[in-house]
Design a protein around this motif. Structure first.
Motif, PDB file in Angstrom:
ATOM      1  N   VAL A 183     -20.604 -10.559  42.673  1.00 31.98           N
ATOM      2  CA  VAL A 183     -21.136 -11.703  41.928  1.00 31.98           C
ATOM      3  C   VAL A 183     -20.624 -13.018  42.525  1.00 31.98           C
ATOM      4  N   ARG A 184     -19.352 -13.026  42.911  1.00 30.73           N
ATOM      5  CA  ARG A 184     -18.806 -14.230  43.562  1.00 30.73           C
ATOM      6  C   ARG A 184     -19.542 -14.500  44.874  1.00 30.73           C
ATOM      7  N   PHE A 185     -19.894 -13.449  45.584  1.00 31.37           N
ATOM      8  CA  PHE A 185     -20.563 -13.581  46.877  1.00 31.37           C
ATOM      9  C   PHE A 185     -21.971 -14.164  46.723  1.00 31.37           C
ATOM     10  N   ILE A 186     -22.747 -13.644  45.758  1.00 30.18           N
ATOM     11  CA  ILE A 186     -24.137 -14.108  45.604  1.00 30.18           C
ATOM     12  C   ILE A 186     -24.240 -15.335  44.702  1.00 30.18           C
ATOM     13  N   GLY A 187     -23.177 -15.598  43.926  1.00 24.41           N
ATOM     14  CA  GLY A 187     -23.149 -16.794  43.096  1.00 24.41           C
ATOM     15  C   GLY A 187     -23.959 -16.704  41.826  1.00 24.41           C
ATOM     16  N   LYS A 188     -24.321 -15.509  41.420  1.00 26.58           N
ATOM     17  CA  LYS A 188     -25.052 -15.343  40.159  1.00 26.58           C
ATOM     18  C   LYS A 188     -24.888 -13.919  39.646  1.00 26.58           C
ATOM     19  N   GLU A 189     -25.322 -13.712  38.403  1.00 27.51           N
ATOM     20  CA  GLU A 189     -25.103 -12.441  37.723  1.00 27.51           C
ATOM     21  C   GLU A 189     -26.308 -11.501  37.826  1.00 27.51           C
ATOM     22  N   GLU A 190     -27.141 -11.683  38.812  1.00 30.02           N
ATOM     23  CA  GLU A 190     -28.296 -10.782  38.974  1.00 30.02           C
ATOM     24  C   GLU A 190     -28.607 -10.614  40.460  1.00 30.02           C
ATOM     25  N   LEU A 223     -28.697  -3.941  55.324  1.00 22.27           N
ATOM     26  CA  LEU A 223     -27.561  -3.854  56.237  1.00 22.27           C
ATOM     27  C   LEU A 223     -26.988  -5.246  56.514  1.00 22.27           C
ATOM     28  N   ASP A 224     -27.853  -6.220  56.754  1.00 30.94           N
ATOM     29  CA  ASP A 224     -27.395  -7.596  57.003  1.00 30.94           C
ATOM     30  C   ASP A 224     -26.658  -8.157  55.792  1.00 30.94           C
ATOM     31  N   PHE A 225     -27.175  -7.859  54.604  1.00 32.11           N
ATOM     32  CA  PHE A 225     -26.546  -8.309  53.360  1.00 32.11           C
ATOM     33  C   PHE A 225     -25.123  -7.750  53.268  1.00 32.11           C
ATOM     34  N   LEU A 226     -24.975  -6.452  53.548  1.00 34.68           N
ATOM     35  CA  LEU A 226     -23.656  -5.819  53.455  1.00 34.68           C
ATOM     36  C   LEU A 226     -22.682  -6.371  54.495  1.00 34.68           C
ATOM     37  N   GLU A 227     -23.187  -6.634  55.694  1.00 32.55           N
ATOM     38  CA  GLU A 227     -22.325  -7.212  56.727  1.00 32.55           C
ATOM     39  C   GLU A 227     -21.815  -8.586  56.295  1.00 32.55           C
ATOM     40  N   SER A 228     -22.698  -9.375  55.681  1.00 31.49           N
ATOM     41  CA  SER A 228     -22.298 -10.708  55.197  1.00 31.49           C
ATOM     42  C   SER A 228     -21.292 -10.594  54.058  1.00 31.49           C
ATOM     43  N   PHE A 229     -21.487  -9.597  53.199  1.00 29.74           N
ATOM     44  CA  PHE A 229     -20.567  -9.370  52.084  1.00 29.74           C
ATOM     45  C   PHE A 229     -19.188  -8.981  52.617  1.00 29.74           C
ATOM     46  N   LYS A 230     -19.157  -8.168  53.662  1.00 35.67           N
ATOM     47  CA  LYS A 230     -17.883  -7.754  54.264  1.00 35.67           C
ATOM     48  C   LYS A 230     -17.143  -8.970  54.835  1.00 35.67           C
ATOM     49  N   VAL A 231     -17.876  -9.872  55.489  1.00 37.93           N
ATOM     50  CA  VAL A 231     -17.275 -11.093  56.032  1.00 37.93           C
ATOM     51  C   VAL A 231     -16.692 -11.931  54.888  1.00 37.93           C
ATOM     52  N   PHE A 232     -17.441 -12.025  53.801  1.00 37.54           N
ATOM     53  CA  PHE A 232     -16.999 -12.779  52.620  1.00 37.54           C
ATOM     54  C   PHE A 232     -15.689 -12.197  52.069  1.00 37.54           C
ATOM     55  N   LEU A 233     -15.618 -10.883  51.966  1.00 37.10           N
ATOM     56  CA  LEU A 233     -14.416 -10.227  51.442  1.00 37.10           C
ATOM     57  C   LEU A 233     -13.221 -10.460  52.364  1.00 37.10           C
ATOM     58  N   ASN A 234     -13.467 -10.412  53.659  1.00 42.50           N
ATOM     59  CA  ASN A 234     -12.386 -10.656  54.616  1.00 42.50           C
ATOM     60  C   ASN A 234     -11.838 -12.079  54.489  1.00 42.50           C
ATOM     61  N   LYS A 235     -12.735 -13.035  54.295  1.00 46.80           N
ATOM     62  CA  LYS A 235     -12.305 -14.430  54.142  1.00 46.80           C
ATOM     63  C   LYS A 235     -11.502 -14.605  52.861  1.00 46.80           C
ATOM     64  N   GLU A 236     -11.957 -13.962  51.787  1.00 48.20           N
ATOM     65  CA  GLU A 236     -11.210 -14.020  50.527  1.00 48.20           C
ATOM     66  C   GLU A 236      -9.801 -13.461  50.710  1.00 48.20           C
ATOM     67  N   ARG A 237      -9.718 -12.357  51.438  1.00 47.20           N
ATOM     68  CA  ARG A 237      -8.420 -11.727  51.665  1.00 47.20           C
ATOM     69  C   ARG A 237      -7.516 -12.620  52.496  1.00 47.20           C
ATOM     70  N   GLU A 238      -8.068 -13.293  53.494  1.00 46.75           N
ATOM     71  CA  GLU A 238      -7.277 -14.194  54.335  1.00 46.75           C
ATOM     72  C   GLU A 238      -6.674 -15.319  53.505  1.00 46.75           C
ATOM     73  N   VAL A 239      -7.476 -15.889  52.617  1.00 50.24           N
ATOM     74  CA  VAL A 239      -6.995 -16.973  51.752  1.00 50.24           C
ATOM     75  C   VAL A 239      -5.881 -16.459  50.835  1.00 50.24           C
ATOM     76  N   ARG A 240      -6.103 -15.264  50.260  1.00 53.47           N
ATOM     77  CA  ARG A 240      -5.105 -14.682  49.359  1.00 53.47           C
ATOM     78  C   ARG A 240      -3.810 -14.364  50.104  1.00 53.47           C
ATOM     79  N   THR A 241      -3.947 -13.867  51.344  1.00 55.33           N
ATOM     80  CA  THR A 241      -2.778 -13.518  52.157  1.00 55.33           C
ATOM     81  C   THR A 241      -1.933 -14.752  52.460  1.00 55.33           C
ATOM     82  N   LYS A 242      -2.588 -15.863  52.815  1.00 60.85           N
ATOM     83  CA  LYS A 242      -1.871 -17.103  53.119  1.00 60.85           C
ATOM     84  C   LYS A 242      -1.082 -17.576  51.905  1.00 60.85           C
TER      85      LYS A 242
END
Length: 422
Positions: free
Chosen positions: A130-137, A145-164
């Protein structure tokens, strides 16, 4: 031969004087009617209740008949042995194909209805989506496949911020398990949606795409082992108890952690959830189904653990006098998670005393396995069986073998003797 006709039922006149137009299907002398959104008045019917020609409603009825006949042609009825029920299932499915399946809504409903352990992990994964798409639907057919790849990039960026942030705060950085768990959870939910909405036997495929076939989910980093030496385990055992006020001793998290850690180690690495939930004991043997994996195992992840003499005083100390459970932990802690949290809180204090960084309850299980294999000379397969893990390579064999847990308990006796000399 299938016949399809439009009709009204004379005895079904509505309070407003109209009749609902129904489509009548007849096959092998069986009749089924399908209600429509069309209604006619008496003026649009003949005396014999046939539809009058050259009326606007008659043209709509003819168009509807043509649609249903065209749909039924897809079934190739002359080549297939379909029943009237099969035909109706197909027609209903064609209508359902017009639906848009909201993946977020489906996922939240599935999580609410499931009894699978780890349901909160699915909620966390959906919240990340939901955070990735910005809405509840989310239309499920947009998950490509492209959607999932973008979601994976989003999760990695979130993790980097949390790690810092954790590094700046001087806290321990967790492994990448969350990334893997999120994606595995979304894959599971996607497959559950396909299972619900795709019905191949009815020629109903509402979710045609399979994006996870070519999508690579990162492997989880190996769990930090956290095994401690036999000397440290013995020191935990010999630690003095805290003197607590009368009536409060059993709820002291330090004392609880000390006892439960030793219980876990001496009972082949039993999980805290299983200590909390255990209800059955025969003679000197605790019988339980491992909470973590019982839903995924044909044998219910059954375990039978003989109680070593060294921990019999602890068994007696925490015995549930009501008989509802084996142990009275549930009387002090509302659920197994709160119980586990209390133990780990106490272990942090014990770890500080013994100079063991980040000591956790699960270290008892890791330590048992490590000592069994490396110090007590236990065969690796016996260690695997004692931990009650799933072995995919032995699934078929396990169907034919009724476990008596003799080898596992012999191994446990050797490990306990190696550490405590008893």
């Amino acid at each position: 031969m299938l016949t399809i006709k439009a009709e009204v039922q004379q005895d079904k006149q509505r309070s407003d004087g109209t009749y609902n137009v129904k489509i009548r299907f007849t096959l092998d002398r069986k009749v089924k009617r399908l209600s429509t959104s069309l209604f006619v008045t008496s003026k649009e019917l003949t005396k014999s209740f046939k539809f009058k020609e050259d009326t606007p409603i008659k043209k709509e009825i003819d168009n509807l008949l043509f649609y249903y006949k065209e749909q039924c042609c897809k079934l190739q009825l002359d080549q297939n042995d379909y029943t009237l029920e099969n035909i109706f299932d197909f027609l209903n499915g064609e209508q359902e194909k017009k639906q848009t399946i909201d993946f977020i809504k489906f996922s939240r409903e599935w999580i609410t209805s499931t009894t699978i352990k780890g349901a909160p992990n699915y909620t966390t994964a959906v919240n990340a989506l939901v955070r990735f798409i910005g809405k509840e639907e989310l239309n499920i057919n947009l998950i490509t496949l492209d959607f999932l790849e973008s979601f994976k990039v989003f999760l990695n960026k979130e993790r980097e911020v949390r790690t810092k942030k954790l590094i700046l705060q001087g806290k321990r950085v967790p492994s990448n398990r969350s990334l893997s768990l999120y994606l595995v959870s979304i894959k599971k939910l996607f497959n559950e949606a396909k299972k619900k909405y795709n019905k191949k036997e009815k020629n109903l495929i509402l979710i045609p795409n399979s994006p996870f076939v070519d999508f690579e989910i990162p492997k989880q980093e190996a769990t930090r082992k956290g095994a401690i030496s036999a000397d440290i385990i013995k020191k935990v055992w010999k630690l003095p108890y805290k003197n607590m006020k009368k009536g409060y001793k059993s709820t002291c998290r330090y004392n609880l952690a000390k006892d439960c850690f030793i219980l876990s180690f001496c009972l082949m690495g039993i999980n805290s959830a299983d200590l909390y939930n255990a209800t059955e004991m025969k003679g000197n043997t605790i019988i339980y189904n491992r909470t973590k994996t019982k839903a995924r195992r044909l044998d219910g992840a059954k375990m039978m653990v003989d109680i070593p003499k060294i921990v019999q005083p602890l068994i007696d100390k925490y015995k549930d006098t009501t008989g509802k459970h084996l142990f009275n932990f549930y009387q002090y802690y509302g659920d197994e998670k709160t119980f586990n949290k209390a133990i780990n809180y106490g272990l942090k204090e014990i770890g500080a005393i013994l100079d063991v960084d980040d000591l956790e309850y699960y270290a008892a299980r890791h330590s048992w396995a490590t000592i069994a294999l490396n110090k007590a000379g236990i065969d690796k397969y016996i260690v695997h069986a004692a931990l009650n893990h799933i072995d995919d390579s032995m699934k078929v064999t396990d169907i034919y073998i009724e476990r008596d847990f003799v080898n596992e308990n012999k191994a446990n006796a050797k490990v306990v003797k190696y550490v405590f000399g008893k």
